[in-house]
Design an enzyme around this catalytic site. Structure first.
Site, PDB file in Angstrom:
ATOM      1  N   ASP A 192       3.057  23.172  22.884  1.00 43.65           N
ATOM      2  CA  ASP A 192       4.182  23.820  21.427  1.00 43.65           C
ATOM      3  C   ASP A 192       5.204  22.788  21.204  1.00 43.65           C
ATOM      4  O   ASP A 192       4.997  22.568  20.105  1.00 43.65           O
ATOM      5  CB  ASP A 192       4.928  24.713  21.777  1.00 43.65           C
ATOM      6  CG  ASP A 192       3.948  26.458  21.845  1.00 43.65           C
ATOM      7  OD1 ASP A 192       4.558  27.394  22.043  1.00 43.65           O
ATOM      8  OD2 ASP A 192       3.427  26.228  21.760  1.00 43.65           O
ATOM      9  N   GLU A 219      12.626  10.941  -4.936  1.00 41.89           N
ATOM     10  CA  GLU A 219      13.591  12.182  -6.241  1.00 41.89           C
ATOM     11  C   GLU A 219      15.444  11.898  -5.679  1.00 41.89           C
ATOM     12  O   GLU A 219      16.070  12.968  -6.592  1.00 41.89           O
ATOM     13  CB  GLU A 219      13.183  13.362  -5.890  1.00 41.89           C
ATOM     14  CG  GLU A 219      11.826  13.170  -6.473  1.00 41.89           C
ATOM     15  CD  GLU A 219      10.839  14.906  -6.706  1.00 41.89           C
ATOM     16  OE1 GLU A 219       9.413  14.297  -6.518  1.00 41.89           O
ATOM     17  OE2 GLU A 219      11.248  14.951  -7.274  1.00 41.89           O
ATOM     18  N   SER A 223       6.825  24.607  26.804  1.00 39.75           N
ATOM     19  CA  SER A 223       7.298  24.235  26.386  1.00 39.75           C
ATOM     20  C   SER A 223       8.168  24.399  25.139  1.00 39.75           C
ATOM     21  O   SER A 223       9.018  23.882  24.524  1.00 39.75           O
ATOM     22  CB  SER A 223       6.976  23.096  25.982  1.00 39.75           C
ATOM     23  OG  SER A 223       5.370  23.793  25.138  1.00 39.75           O
TER      24      SER A 223
HETATM   25  N1  DAS Z   1       4.227  28.886  24.960  1.00 37.63           N
HETATM   26  C1  DAS Z   1       3.038  27.483  25.206  1.00 37.63           C
HETATM   27  C2  DAS Z   1       3.767  25.784  25.622  1.00 37.63           C
HETATM   28  O1  DAS Z   1       4.125  26.314  26.944  1.00 37.63           O
HETATM   29  C3  DAS Z   1       1.832  27.896  25.477  1.00 37.63           C
HETATM   30  C4  DAS Z   1       1.312  26.168  25.448  1.00 37.63           C
HETATM   31  O2  DAS Z   1       0.161  26.025  25.124  1.00 37.63           O
HETATM   32  O3  DAS Z   1       0.580  25.581  26.505  1.00 37.63           O
HETATM   33  O4  DAS Z   1       3.707  25.574  24.843  1.00 37.63           O
END
Ligand code: DAS
Length: 362
Positions: free
Chosen positions: A126, A319, A92
């Site tokens: 991710d 700010e 991802s």
């Molecule tokens: N690289 C990661 C992703 O595909 C692996 C995971 O944690 O799913 O997001």
């Protein structure tokens, strides 16, 4: 009334109530009707395989197809009538706007069908939080949409994927999950798609909702909710991606001590229509950066002040004099989510005041 007539009416009532009783008895004995849940697979670790059972990093994500994942958890059959579709097969970190649009359109098509009760999306961890928010803003249904991933590949000892997938299917098939926005369910916890973040690079409890907390638990084969999202989402969204095949270019500039304008200038030169600053503190803007953001705004680029901090509100005229600079603030949306809302906002308007209202609405 003629006594014979009265008797025959009474007899008819008796016969009808006998039928109703028998039908109800039958209902009681018939097994509960399982919900129909569709699993849309996009890849990630939950579909990953490693060289050995002790490989929990350094494995390959996005290897197993959706049917293999479903076969790997036979208990799913007790949770729902499931079938799978492979929408993508990527780690991802490589998620794209194109996959998001394809996913949102397919989810809306499926949830519009009477015979689909909920959707599960298997996804890399991710960018789960980004896909979850994108769908929170583009799914046009109150039916449950649950995004699930795992932190260990399917080949590892104590892989978390199978139990996460089982819980996600239970949740997506539960009427209690309806109307609560897109949900992210891992590690027995139910988080709101708008607020959850991945906060640890590798542990299985990595998904947290800082300050605001998660919505509830998955326990004993059912969801237990204790909170509800209050911002607009899903069926109440004003965004419609059904006719879109691309999204406006919006980029993020990361804030840090002694930063310079090189990245920002490059993004504007490359055609960004919006830019989000992941600023220090409550979205503060370094003195040397203000002229660069001001020039961007004068070129018609919409500027959103967000924060790298990870929780709390970025408010107007802190700010930076946002009224004078005509900037937008992200409220509690972190930079990656502010980018998503700004992309969708720009499909409808580039009026900064209307866009600011959207940041106070979703
Ligand atoms: N690289 C990661 C992703 O595909 C692996 C995971 O944690 O799913 O997001």
């Amino acid at each position: 009334m003629n006594p014979n007539k009265r008797f025959s009416r009474f007899a008819a009532l008796l016969v009808c109530s006998a039928f109703i009783g028998a039908a109800q008895a039958e209902d009681v004995s018939a097994p509960a009707k399982l919900p129909n849940v569709v699993i849309l697979a996009t890849g990630g670790t939950i579909a990953g395989t490693g060289a050995s059972t002790t490989t929990t990093i350094g494995y390959t994500a996005a290897k197993l197809g959706v049917d293999k994942m479903i076969e790997g958890v036979p208990e799913l059959k007790k949770a729902a009538n499931v079938r799978g579709e492979q929408v993508a097969q990527i780690a991802s970190e490589s998620m794209t706007n194109e996959v998001w649009l394809k996913l949102a359109k397919r989810v809306n098509e499926l949830l519009a069908q009477k015979d689909v009760d909920g959707v599960v999306i298997t996804h890399g961890t991710d960018t789960i939080e980004e896909t979850a928010y994108f769908l929170d803003l583009t799914v046009k249904s109150k039916k449950p949409v649950v995004i699930v991933g795992s932190m260990r590949p399917s080949t590892a000892i104590s892989a978390d994927g199978p139990i996460n997938l089982y819980n996600a299917v239970l949740l997506a098939g539960s009427k209690d999950a309806a109307g609560k926005g897109v949900l992210v369910a891992l590690n027995d916890q139910i988080n709101a798609g708008r607020d959850v973040s991945k906060v640890n690079t590798s542990t299985s409890d990595t998904f947290k909702t800082p300050d605001l907390g998660f919505l509830g638990y998955m326990q004993d084969n059912k969801p237990h909710f204790y909170r509800l999202p209050v911002r607009k989402h899903t069926a109440d969204t004003e965004f419609d991606v059904s006719k879109l095949d691309k999204l406006p270019q919006v980029d993020i500039v990361y804030g840090y001590a002694n930063m310079n304008r090189v990245a920002l200038d490059a993004q504007i030169a490359a055609g960004a229509q919006g830019v989000v600053q992941a600023g220090v503190g409550d979205g503060s803007m370094a003195a040397q950066m203000l002229p660069a953001f001001r020039e961007a705004r004068q070129k018609g680029v919409v500027v959103v002040r967000s924060s790298r901090v990870g929780s709390g509100i970025v408010a107007r005229n802190g700010e930076v004099n946002d009224d004078k600079e005509d900037f937008v603030v992200s409220d509690t949306l972190n930079a990656q989510r502010a980018r998503i809302l700004l992309m969708l906002a720009l499909t409808k308007t580039n009026d900064s005041k209307k866009i600011q209202q959207m940041f106070y609405t979703y």
